[in-house]
Design an enzyme around this catalytic site. Structure first.
Site, PDB file in Angstrom:
ATOM      1  N   HIS A  79       0.829  -1.215   0.000  1.00 21.64           N
ATOM      2  CA  HIS A  79       0.000   0.000   0.000  1.00 21.64           C
ATOM      3  C   HIS A  79       0.864   1.266   0.000  1.00 21.64           C
ATOM      4  O   HIS A  79       0.498   2.295   0.571  1.00 21.64           O
ATOM      5  CB  HIS A  79      -0.965   0.010   1.194  1.00 21.64           C
ATOM      6  CG  HIS A  79      -1.850  -1.187   1.257  1.00 21.64           C
ATOM      7  ND1 HIS A  79      -2.968  -1.342   0.459  1.00 21.64           N
ATOM      8  CD2 HIS A  79      -1.763  -2.319   2.011  1.00 21.64           C
ATOM      9  CE1 HIS A  79      -3.544  -2.505   0.718  1.00 21.64           C
ATOM     10  NE2 HIS A  79      -2.828  -3.116   1.645  1.00 21.64           N
ATOM     11  N   SER A 112      14.692  18.193 -18.350  1.00 25.82           N
ATOM     12  CA  SER A 112      13.794  19.346 -18.356  1.00 25.82           C
ATOM     13  C   SER A 112      14.504  20.530 -19.019  1.00 25.82           C
ATOM     14  O   SER A 112      15.686  20.764 -18.787  1.00 25.82           O
ATOM     15  CB  SER A 112      13.390  19.717 -16.927  1.00 25.82           C
ATOM     16  OG  SER A 112      12.701  20.954 -16.900  1.00 25.82           O
TER      17      SER A 112
END
Length: 447
Positions: free
Chosen positions: A155, A278
């Protein structure tokens, strides 16, 4: 100019491979259709339906370089039929005495479905080759990192220690199962189509069944038990297998994508000098391969859904069903091919940081070691009581901001059952690995 990114000069490398384009572009498709027409004529000559000399001349002219694709396209648009434009252009290139024997008694799906089966055969070989390479890379990771400790997560949260080798072994085993599925499916998919108008082969009379066997042999595929004009389950199965393969690669990519985050920093893609993450943030090293594996898998799963829809056909022929395959099969093959190529690059160049893994195990006060302590305590007070005691101790320890060891030593109910030595022994991460190393050995050592 190209409207589809797979054919883009700029972006095509992200959506296909040159090897697969060479199988699926216009020239390759038309050439293979011509090869199928030549094989049909040769098979018909073999069973006495077509003059042998005519079959020979058809084979000599079955060359895409002798035809003009633009003219075939214009003819196809004019007649509104998917293959008649090709047939007409081929007949014009042949002597009049031979042209009547081209496409003798066959129909569209006899040609196009046989092409589909040949594409599946060739793509399946590429997929098997690259799956083998990806599996080998994952197996090598499992072998090298058999004992490299890292946090296991459930989880999205740290759970118990595992090893990187265990994680990689799960990947390797899954990739291996896809190879098994591929081998099992190929006899069902790699079969010719020859049925004539409705699949009964009525046009060829008593020569029908011998013709089917001869055609299969000349094409290089297996003979089906009967024509599969409206039985599209084989194609749906193959595209769904591609969806499974790319989903596994996406799962691996997703894992690297998450674990490459700087705040985790356990795995990372190999970085190539000159690679830019980027335009505005020069420091960034984005997980480009991992991210794109997830994107590709989503598209293949969408193709797989449409392929299953194609199974719902009406009566003995339904163009609405099988023509969708002309889009989804090539797309699924292109996306799967580039996904496998990227997956191999990712696995072969994957970089691990064992020290960061160890730090992440110890971060937060070693609370990931609660289960070994619960197991040791369960031997004395029972499993459920042990769970309650450890739960309450960990809750109190976190509220006080101390590590797990201190939290346990502060609870007299626990120290009444476990000595300091017992607690320290259970806090060793290797105490929580269970059979993980043995499972790695099983995968690594499987022939």
């Amino acid at each position: 100019m190209s409207a589809h990114l797979a054919d883009s000069v700029i972006y095509g490398h992200l959506w296909g491979t040159p090897e697969l384009h060479a199988l699926l572009d216009d020239e390759a498709r038309v050439q293979r259709w011509l090869d199928i027409l030549a094989a049909l004529a040769a098979a018909q000559a073999e069973v006495g339906l077509v003059p042998a000399d005519a079959a020979k001349v058809i084979a000599e002219h079955a060359d895409v370089n002798l035809l003009d694709l633009a003219e075939i396209g214009a003819e196809t648009r004019a007649c509104g039929h998917s293959t008649l434009g090709l047939i007409r252009r081929l007949r014009r290139a042949l002597p009049d005495s031979v042209g009547e024997w081209v496409y003798y008694g066959a129909t569209v799906q006899d040609i196009t479905d046989t092409w589909t089966a040949l594409v599946i055969r060739d793509v399946a070989s590429i997929v098997d080759r690259d799956l083998t390479r990806a599996e080998a890379a994952a197996t090598d990771l499992a072998r090298r990192h058999r004992d490299t400790l890292m946090p296991g997560r459930t989880h999205g949260q740290p759970g118990l220690p595992i090893t990187l080798g265990f994680k990689a072994a799960v990947w390797a085993a899954e990739l291996r199962r896809h190879r098994t599925r591929l081998a099992e499916g190929r006899p069902r998919w790699e079969i010719v189509q020859l049925g004539g108008a409705l699949g009964t082969m009525e046009f060829w009379g008593d020569a029908a069944l011998p013709l089917l066997a001869a055609f299969a042999r000349h094409v290089g595929l297996a003979e089906p038990e009967l024509p599969w004009i409206t039985a599209r389950d084989g194609i749906a199965e193959f595209v769904n297998l591609l969806a499974l393969v790319t989903a596994t690669l996406a799962k691996i990519g997703q894992e690297v994508y998450e674990l490459q985050r700087p705040e985790i920093g356990e795995l990372s893609e190999a970085f190539m000098p000159g690679q830019v993450g980027s335009i505005t943030m020069p420091h960034k090293r984005n997980p480009e391969l991992s991210e794109h594996l997830v994107t590709l898998a989503r598209l293949v799963r969408a193709n797989a859904t449409v392929a299953v829809e194609g199974m719902v056909a009406e009566h003995e022929r339904d163009g609405r069903a099988w023509k969708t395959e002309w889009i989804v099969l090539p797309e699924a093959c292109l996306y799967s091919g580039v996904s496998l190529a990227m997956g191999c690059r990712l696995l072969e160049g994957l970089e691990a940081d064992p020290e960061r893994m160890r730090q992440n195990l110890e971060a937060g006060g070693s609370y990931v070691m609660s289960e070994p302590l619960m197991r040791a305590l369960a031997e004395r007070v029972g499993k459920h009581t042990a769970h309650e005691l450890i739960y309450e101790a960990t809750l109190a320890g976190r509220q006080r901001g101390v590590d797990l060891r201190a939290a346990l030593l502060a609870d007299h109910r626990i120290t009444a059952q476990l000595t300091t030595e017992d607690i320290d022994r259970c806090l060793d991460p290797r105490a929580a690995l269970g059979a993980a190393p043995s499972f790695v050995d099983r995968v690594v050592n499987e022939p």
